[in-house]
Structures are given as C-alpha cells and as structure tokens.
Design an enzyme around this catalytic site. Structure first.
Site, PDB file in Angstrom:
ATOM      1  N   TYR A  55       0.842  -1.187   0.000  1.00  0.00           N
ATOM      2  CA  TYR A  55       0.000   0.000   0.000  1.00  0.00           C
ATOM      3  C   TYR A  55       0.882   1.242   0.000  1.00  0.00           C
ATOM      4  O   TYR A  55       1.598   1.518   0.972  1.00  0.00           O
ATOM      5  CB  TYR A  55      -0.931   0.029   1.212  1.00  0.00           C
ATOM      6  CG  TYR A  55      -1.964  -1.078   1.253  1.00  0.00           C
ATOM      7  CD1 TYR A  55      -2.288  -1.820   0.118  1.00  0.00           C
ATOM      8  CD2 TYR A  55      -2.628  -1.397   2.435  1.00  0.00           C
ATOM      9  CE1 TYR A  55      -3.236  -2.836   0.162  1.00  0.00           C
ATOM     10  CE2 TYR A  55      -3.588  -2.402   2.480  1.00  0.00           C
ATOM     11  CZ  TYR A  55      -3.880  -3.120   1.338  1.00  0.00           C
ATOM     12  OH  TYR A  55      -4.814  -4.122   1.381  1.00  0.00           O
ATOM     13  N   SER A 206     -13.400  -4.847   0.377  1.00  0.00           N
ATOM     14  CA  SER A 206     -14.201  -4.211  -0.673  1.00  0.00           C
ATOM     15  C   SER A 206     -15.699  -4.371  -0.453  1.00  0.00           C
ATOM     16  O   SER A 206     -16.431  -4.777  -1.364  1.00  0.00           O
ATOM     17  CB  SER A 206     -13.817  -4.750  -2.055  1.00  0.00           C
ATOM     18  OG  SER A 206     -14.320  -3.906  -3.075  1.00  0.00           O
ATOM     19  N   PRO A 207     -16.222  -4.017   0.722  1.00  0.00           N
ATOM     20  CA  PRO A 207     -17.674  -4.092   0.933  1.00  0.00           C
ATOM     21  C   PRO A 207     -18.445  -3.127   0.039  1.00  0.00           C
ATOM     22  O   PRO A 207     -19.638  -3.323  -0.192  1.00  0.00           O
ATOM     23  CB  PRO A 207     -17.835  -3.725   2.410  1.00  0.00           C
ATOM     24  CG  PRO A 207     -16.662  -2.857   2.712  1.00  0.00           C
ATOM     25  CD  PRO A 207     -15.533  -3.447   1.902  1.00  0.00           C
ATOM     26  N   GLY A 211     -16.355   0.935  -5.045  1.00  0.00           N
ATOM     27  CA  GLY A 211     -16.973   2.248  -5.153  1.00  0.00           C
ATOM     28  C   GLY A 211     -18.410   2.254  -5.643  1.00  0.00           C
ATOM     29  O   GLY A 211     -19.125   3.242  -5.453  1.00  0.00           O
ATOM     30  N   LEU A 213     -20.982   0.765  -4.535  1.00  0.00           N
ATOM     31  CA  LEU A 213     -21.981   0.747  -3.474  1.00  0.00           C
ATOM     32  C   LEU A 213     -21.882   1.968  -2.550  1.00  0.00           C
ATOM     33  O   LEU A 213     -22.436   1.975  -1.466  1.00  0.00           O
ATOM     34  CB  LEU A 213     -21.877  -0.550  -2.676  1.00  0.00           C
ATOM     35  CG  LEU A 213     -22.144  -1.820  -3.503  1.00  0.00           C
ATOM     36  CD1 LEU A 213     -21.927  -3.076  -2.676  1.00  0.00           C
ATOM     37  CD2 LEU A 213     -23.550  -1.802  -4.090  1.00  0.00           C
ATOM     38  N   GLY A 215     -23.086   4.726  -3.690  1.00  0.00           N
ATOM     39  CA  GLY A 215     -24.222   5.511  -4.143  1.00  0.00           C
ATOM     40  C   GLY A 215     -23.828   6.647  -5.054  1.00  0.00           C
ATOM     41  O   GLY A 215     -24.679   7.366  -5.593  1.00  0.00           O
TER      42      GLY A 215
END
Length: 344
Positions: A55, A206-207, A211, A213, A215
């Site tokens: 990262y 990644s829930p 991106g 979800l 909205g």
C-alpha cells in the site's frame, strides 16, 4: 462497536477492521490527517487494523506505525506481503527468501517487534505451500508474528494448505481475507463454508464493490473525473455490459436502503457481517468524514426480511462481476495451461 473471536486464534477483534490501503500517496498523502483517522477509529472502539507492505509502497505501514506509538498494545495489528515493491528477480511471492525479508521490513516500518497477524496477500503458484507454511511457522516460533493467514485464496488452495500443514507438522493458515459484497457473493459457494469448517477467522474486503456501493455511481448521474472513475474510467463505463449490470443492481439496492432509512454504504457494510462465517469487515476510509459516516451505522443489523430482499436482487453465491480478475491463476490467464497439445 461489537466484537467477535478471530477464528480459533484466541484473539477478539472489532466487527469493523480499519483498512489502511488509502493512507499514503495512493489515497490520502497527508500523514497527520491519516493519523487522526486512525486515532478516531481507536477511540470509537475499533481494535483491528489491516495494512500491507504494497500500500503506497510501504508508506501506509509507516503512517500506521506513527499512529500507534504509545497505543500499540490496544491494537490487533495485521499486515500482508507478497507483491514486489521494486523491480528485479526474487522481489515478490511467497518464498522463504522473500517473506523473511518482507516481514522484517514491515516490522521496521510499523515500528513494532511483532505482528499479531501476517497474511500472504495472494497465492503464489510457483512456490510450494510447504515452503510458505514452513517459513511462516518459523516466524511464529521466532516471535516476529503471532499467527498467520491468507488473502484471496480459492477454496481448493485453502483446503490443500491445511492438508500440507497436517502432513508436515506445520502451523495452519488461521484466517482468510476475501473480497465480499452485495455485488460479489461468489465466496458464499465455497470459501466461506471451508473457512467455517476449519475454524478460520474471515475478514472481508471491498464491501463497497470498488466504489459502486457508495451511491455515487448511478444511472444518469455525472460522476466527474475524481476518485476511482478518474484512475480507471473503463471500470465505470455504462456501455460495458458488466458495468450496466452493476448500475441496475445498485438502483434496486438503493430502494432497500431507502426503505431502511439508511444510506447505501451502511447497507453495504452491514451485509458481510450477516454471514455467520464472517468475523470482521474491512472499511478503508480516505477521509475522517468517510470513517465517521461508516461508524455512524456500525450497529445496523439486517433482519431476515431484508436479507431475503437482497437474495432476490443478487442470488446467494453469485457475482455481478469478477472480483478476482487481477488474481486469476495461470491456468485461467494462460490458455496454454488448460489446452491439450494437439499433434498433427
């Protein structure tokens, strides 16, 4: 904040894990701001932090290390290794040579003498599992790591790893870190049942479906040239049939969230925790506002009626898109490895 056992490791962790992927040049380059985010998460009851050496090429680990000065004992600290941080031979993978170097480098950047959880970031199809499990077992015995796990492993490789560990008298992978969201439910078919059978802790990533979800990306809305849409515009092109399918599903999910009176991201982050095999869901805020917005709905629990509605939109065990496209094994990525040689 609620808590759960991390598999059979004996450690107890918060149901939300603070993911540090967005800390550093690849997300938020302001170290002081990132440290504020980390401290706020700790103050709100989060006790599990997950980062990786790749990262921002180690910068994320350095930021986490600075944030944990004086607070290290409050945290279950996890990092990952596998990817090469520089060009050259033998700079990545899950070999003894690479992992010994990677763990020492992570410890230095994080400013600690041990890691509570060390994970191999992806499978390494060129390295024998005995080699990988052997060096990880040695690292536990040396006191550098407390336990170890895997990330984004297919179910058959998890099962094989346990067979190898038992046959060779080595320690097992104790956790798995797979992608899991309302757009990617494929792991319900095999990975999650396997993890549950072997008593593994599961922390999902990644829930928010990369991106979709949040909205922010919906039919008819102008997304602008920011964030992921600016970095990878092809991923958000509505002319792509897969993207079009995502957008259709998002519209249906927005209706469910509106019925509950919560924003779509709250529904999305609550969903993985509804599965009995999932220990913790990784949230990866880039800003303090994003963190606070997520934690505002940390107590949201989805009942059977809501879960039935979600099952009708995206059936259990199915993926709207392939979340593992970048990690396909060689026999999928290379046609020569799955085709019989025809002699003429």
């Amino acid at each position: 904040m609620s808590y759960a056992p991390l598999g059979r490791t004996g450690m107890t962790v918060s149901r939300f894990t603070l993911g540090a992927m967005m800390f550093g040049s690849a997300g938020n380059p302001d170290h002081d701001d990132c440290i504020r985010i980390i401290h706020t998460a700790l103050d709100r009851g989060v006790n599990f932090i997950d980062t990786a050496d790749m990262y921002s090429t180690g910068e994320s680990e350095s930021i986490v290390g600075k944030a944990l000065r004086g607070r290290r004992d409050q945290v279950i600290l996890a990092t990952k290794g596998h990817f090469a941080l520089e060009e050259g031979l033998n700079k990545g993978g899950n070999s003894r040579r690479h992992l010994l170097h990677a763990v020492d480098a992570s410890l230095t950047r994080l400013g600690t003498d041990h890691l509570d959880l060390y994970q191999v970031h992806r499978p390494d199809w060129d390295t024998d599992l005995e080699e990988t499990l052997g060096v990880l077992t040695d690292l536990v015995q040396a006191g550098k790591i407390r336990t170890f796990g895997c990330s984004t492993f297919p179910a058959h490789e998890i099962v094989e790893s346990h067979r190898v560990a038992d046959a060779r008298g080595l320690m097992r992978f104790r956790t798995e870190q797979p992608p899991y969201s309302l757009l990617a439910r494929g792991i319900e078919r095999d990975v999650l049942p396997v993890a549950e059978k072997w008593g593994m802790g599961v922390l999902t990533w990644s829930p928010l479906g990369f991106g979709f979800l949040t909205g922010r990306y919906r039919r008819g809305l102008e997304t602008g040239a920011e964030g992921r849409a600016a970095l990878r515009p092809a991923w958000f092109d509505p002319a792509d049939p897969v993207v079009a399918r995502k957008l259709d599903v998002v519209e249906q999910l927005v209706e469910v969230a509106d019925h509950l009176g919560v924003p779509l991201p709250a529904l999305a982050t609550a969903f993985p925790l509804a599965h009995r095999a999932v220990t913790s869901v990784i949230i990866g805020p880039r800003t303090l506002e994003q963190l606070e917005s997520t934690l505002e709905h940390a107590d949201l629990v989805l009942d059977d009626d809501v879960l039935d509605r979600l099952d009708a939109i995206v059936p259990p065990g199915t993926d709207v898109y392939d979340p593992n496209g970048a990690a396909n094994p060689p026999w999928i990525a290379d046609a020569r490895q799955r085709r019989r040689v025809v002699r003429r």
